[in-house]
Design a protein around this motif. Structure first.
Motif, mmCIF file in Angstrom:
data_model
loop_
_atom_site.group_PDB
_atom_site.id
_atom_site.type_symbol
_atom_site.label_atom_id
_atom_site.label_comp_id
_atom_site.label_asym_id
_atom_site.label_seq_id
_atom_site.Cartn_x
_atom_site.Cartn_y
_atom_site.Cartn_z
ATOM 1 N N TYR A 1 0.994 -1.094 0.353
ATOM 2 C CA TYR A 1 0.229 -0.375 -0.073
ATOM 3 C C TYR A 1 0.681 1.261 -0.163
ATOM 4 O O TYR A 1 0.346 2.333 0.650
ATOM 5 N N ALA A 2 2.281 0.764 -0.168
ATOM 6 C CA ALA A 2 2.396 2.366 -0.174
ATOM 7 C C ALA A 2 3.728 2.505 -1.603
ATOM 8 O O ALA A 2 2.936 2.971 -2.739
ATOM 9 N N LEU A 3 4.731 2.550 -2.121
ATOM 10 C CA LEU A 3 6.076 2.539 -2.975
ATOM 11 C C LEU A 3 4.959 2.073 -4.077
ATOM 12 O O LEU A 3 5.098 2.006 -5.639
ATOM 13 N N THR A 4 5.120 -0.094 -3.577
ATOM 14 C CA THR A 4 4.463 -0.350 -4.690
ATOM 15 C C THR A 4 2.361 0.171 -5.742
ATOM 16 O O THR A 4 2.969 0.269 -6.628
ATOM 17 N N GLN A 5 2.096 0.556 -5.199
ATOM 18 C CA GLN A 5 1.004 1.522 -5.461
ATOM 19 C C GLN A 5 0.741 2.347 -6.042
ATOM 20 O O GLN A 5 0.010 3.203 -7.345
ATOM 21 N N GLN A 6 2.030 3.267 -5.179
ATOM 22 C CA GLN A 6 2.360 4.330 -5.729
ATOM 23 C C GLN A 6 2.612 4.641 -7.183
ATOM 24 O O GLN A 6 2.740 5.146 -8.813
ATOM 25 N N ILE A 7 3.864 3.132 -7.667
ATOM 26 C CA ILE A 7 4.494 3.096 -8.505
ATOM 27 C C ILE A 7 3.177 2.835 -9.867
ATOM 28 O O ILE A 7 3.238 3.102 -11.077
ATOM 29 N N ARG A 8 2.296 2.120 -9.465
ATOM 30 C CA ARG A 8 1.227 1.289 -10.172
ATOM 31 C C ARG A 8 0.184 2.279 -11.187
ATOM 32 O O ARG A 8 0.100 2.042 -11.644
ATOM 33 N N ARG A 9 0.046 3.122 -9.938
ATOM 34 C CA ARG A 9 -0.661 4.161 -10.165
ATOM 35 C C ARG A 9 -0.445 5.549 -10.596
ATOM 36 O O ARG A 9 -0.890 5.571 -11.938
#
Length: 120
Positions: free
Chosen positions: A36-44
């Motif tokens: 819910y942090a870096l993974t989601q930011q990159i995907r968004r």
């Protein structure tokens, strides 16, 4: 997917689609606590590239189109910066990012060319 619009046939639309997939594949390798942090930011941010190109292509005004393309290019830069952090945290290595990096650079160049062509 259903509309079959002209922009979907363009390389500048196809490359970011591949970019999104590469970002998803790469971020799948990150630790679960980054879900819910870096993974989601990159995907968004990656998805934002693709979606802003699509939305910009639908705009009648050249200035509006250019604004959406610039937002998309900014999202590419955001992914690049996030990948710097991911490497710093040892979630990936620059060697493991070669495929994604290549698509990122191609996508950036394509969008920059598109933005510059709307200016002149």
């Amino acid at each position: 997917m259903f509309l079959h619009l002209n922009h979907q046939k363009l390389e500048v639309y196809a490359i970011p689609r591949h970019f999104v997939k590469e970002c998803y594949f790469t971020s799948n390798q990150f630790p679960p606590d980054e879900k819910y942090a870096l993974t989601q930011q990159i995907r968004r941010a990656a998805l934002s590239v693709h979606l802003n190109i699509a939305e910009g292509s639908s705009r009648k005004s050249e200035a509006e189109r250019k604004r959406f393309y610039e937002i998309a290019r900014g999202s590419i830069i955001e992914v690049d910066a996030a990948l710097d952090i991911a490497c710093d945290l040892n979630y990936c290595t620059s060697d493991s990012l070669q495929s994604l990096g290549s698509v990122l650079v191609t996508c950036f160049k394509c969008l920059s060319g598109l933005i510059n062509s709307t200016t002149t």
